[in-house]
Design a protein around this motif. Structure first.
Motif, PDB file in Angstrom:
ATOM      1  N   GLY A   6       0.780  -1.221   0.000  1.00  0.00           N
ATOM      2  CA  GLY A   6       0.000   0.000   0.000  1.00  0.00           C
ATOM      3  C   GLY A   6       0.816   1.277   0.000  1.00  0.00           C
ATOM      4  N   SER A   9       2.217   5.019  -4.372  1.00  0.00           N
ATOM      5  CA  SER A   9       1.258   6.089  -4.625  1.00  0.00           C
ATOM      6  C   SER A   9       0.896   6.189  -6.111  1.00  0.00           C
ATOM      7  CB  SER A   9       1.800   7.423  -4.134  1.00  0.00           C
ATOM      8  OG  SER A   9       2.964   7.774  -4.858  1.00  0.00           O
ATOM      9  N   ALA A  12      -2.161   4.079  -6.733  1.00  0.00           N
ATOM     10  CA  ALA A  12      -3.343   4.697  -6.136  1.00  0.00           C
ATOM     11  C   ALA A  12      -3.858   5.818  -7.044  1.00  0.00           C
ATOM     12  CB  ALA A  12      -3.036   5.234  -4.754  1.00  0.00           C
ATOM     13  N   THR A  13      -2.937   6.577  -7.627  1.00  0.00           N
ATOM     14  CA  THR A  13      -3.329   7.643  -8.542  1.00  0.00           C
ATOM     15  C   THR A  13      -4.002   7.063  -9.773  1.00  0.00           C
ATOM     16  OG1 THR A  13      -1.460   8.961  -7.788  1.00  0.00           O
ATOM     17  CG2 THR A  13      -2.478   9.608  -9.849  1.00  0.00           C
ATOM     18  N   GLU A  16      -7.524   5.950  -8.792  1.00  0.00           N
ATOM     19  CA  GLU A  16      -8.407   7.099  -8.619  1.00  0.00           C
ATOM     20  C   GLU A  16      -8.806   7.692  -9.966  1.00  0.00           C
ATOM     21  OE1 GLU A  16      -6.352   9.823  -6.138  1.00  0.00           O
ATOM     22  OE2 GLU A  16      -6.620   8.612  -4.323  1.00  0.00           O
TER      23      GLU A  16
END
Length: 94
Positions: A6, A9, A12-13, A16
């Motif tokens: 996790g 990043s 995650a971007t 999203e």
């Protein structure tokens, strides 16, 4: 320095963006389509207004050329259409 679960990043971007891009694009294209709808409505309204105005000017210049229209369109030689809406009755003046 080790990365744990996790800590990435960039993924995650990407997730999203994948979730939000369709919503953003639908809103963007919806705004564009509403703008086009309003533009077409205004163009049709203005065209109808101009056509009626032009027809009235032609009639007023030479009313003998159009014998079916006496004192405007209300005295037209054809019968007025009838309509029934449930228990209501209406008659349209042309």
């Amino acid at each position: 320095m080790s990365r744990g679960f996790g800590d990435d990043s960039s993924s995650a971007t990407a997730i999203e963006f994948t979730l939000l891009a369709p919503i953003f694009l639908m809103m963007l294209f919806g705004i564009v389509e509403v703008g086009r709808l309003l533009w077409v409505k205004q163009a049709l309204t203005e065209t109808a207004y101009s056509a009626v105005r032009r027809g009235a000017r032609i009639f007023l210049q030479d009313p003998k050329r159009y014998p079916g229209f006496r004192h405007g369109a209300r005295a037209a030689p054809w019968p007025a259409p009838q309509c029934r809406l449930g228990r209501l009755q209406c008659q349209h003046d042309l």
